[in-house]
Design an enzyme around this catalytic site. Structure first.
Site, short mmCIF file in Angstrom:
data_model
loop_
_atom_site.label_atom_id
_atom_site.label_comp_id
_atom_site.label_asym_id
_atom_site.label_seq_id
_atom_site.Cartn_x
_atom_site.Cartn_y
_atom_site.Cartn_z
N VAL A 126 -0.95 -2.97 -10.99
CA VAL A 126 -0.82 -2.06 -12.13
C VAL A 126 -2.17 -1.44 -12.46
O VAL A 126 -2.27 -0.24 -12.73
CB VAL A 126 -0.23 -2.80 -13.34
N TYR A 127 -3.21 -2.26 -12.45
CA TYR A 127 -4.56 -1.75 -12.69
C TYR A 127 -4.92 -0.70 -11.65
O TYR A 127 -5.44 0.38 -11.99
CB TYR A 127 -5.55 -2.90 -12.64
#
Length: 257
Positions: A162-163
């Site tokens: 996600v990062y």
């Protein structure tokens, strides 16, 4: 722009601690007219503002604002206060970010995935959009937008999916914005996209053990970013080996299965 930010108004997000605070210290040391601090931690923000005010000794206005940049409404309200109370910034450093070291299926859609995308990808767009019109209208006055992305946005990163997605979005938006400004003749507004590898800052503490790239110190990153920002450099990759590995991955792509 000169080799310092003397006389400029500088806005920094995530300014209460870590590299955000280091950017603020640099701006004060170089005689900025105003240093605008955005952070969601009231106590840390107040402490940092007090230290900066002592160092500024009246030469630089230090203006702290408690802002949760994960909230679009909060960004708009804080931006309006800045315009009214301090004036539009000449330099915006989109430094704030969050990361969770976990497999994708262990992320909560709301608290993890959505908030990571909001803070890392959408908030820099919202913040920049608030102040960009004044930068574009400031003919003859150079302005800077500094977007702190990450090398994770340029490569697959297990347990950082996600990062990585949020930083990939930031990188492509930042570069596209830079090209739009050049295309439309707004060359006085320079956009610098920064992609450092992991740092020894607390944000990456859980991920360092698996990284094959040596961790960068926050002080080194801030110094290099500052130099790139003043020079109006479009892209800063750190360390330099990142550029080499990126090129090698591109060359190897047709042979992957």
């Amino acid at each position: 722009m000169t080799r310092t930010v003397s006389g400029a108004r500088v806005l920094i997000t995530g300014a209460a601690v870590g590299m955000g605070r280091l950017y603020a210290e640099r701006a004060v040391a170089e005689g900025a007219e105003a240093v605008i601090l955005w952070d969601r931690d009231p106590a840390a923000l107040a402490a940092t503002a007090a230290i900066l005010n002592e160092r500024a000794d009246g030469r630089t206005r230090v203006s702290p604002y408690v802002v949760d940049i994960g909230d679009l409404g909060a960004i708009a309200q804080a931006a309006q206060r800045v315009r009214t109370e301090v004036g539009d910034p000449d330099i915006v450093v989109n430094n704030a970010g969050i990361v969770r070291d976990a497999f994708f299926w262990d992320h909560d859609n709301g608290d993890d995935t959505r908030r990571t995308m909001q803070i890392n990808a959408l908030a820099p767009m919202y913040i920049t959009r608030e102040f960009l019109p004044a930068m574009i209208g400031g003919v003859g006055r150079e302005s800077r937008i500094v977007n702190i992305a990450a090398t994770d946005g340029m490569r697959s990163s297990p347990r950082m999916s996600v990062y990585a997605a949020s930083k990939a979005a930031m990188i492509e938006w930042s570069e596209s914005l830079r090209r739009e400004l050049v295309q439309e003749g707004h060359g006085q507004v320079k956009v610098t996209t920064v992609c450092p590898a992991n740092t020894t800052a607390g944000l990456f503490e859980g991920a360092l053990a698996r990284s094959l790239t040596p961790a960068l110190t926050p002080e080194h990153v801030v110094d290099q970013v500052w130099r790139a920002m003043l020079a109006g450099r479009p892209l800063l990759l750190m360390p330099w080996t990142v550029a080499v590995s990126s090129a090698l991955r591109t060359l190897a792509a047709p042979f992957r299965r």
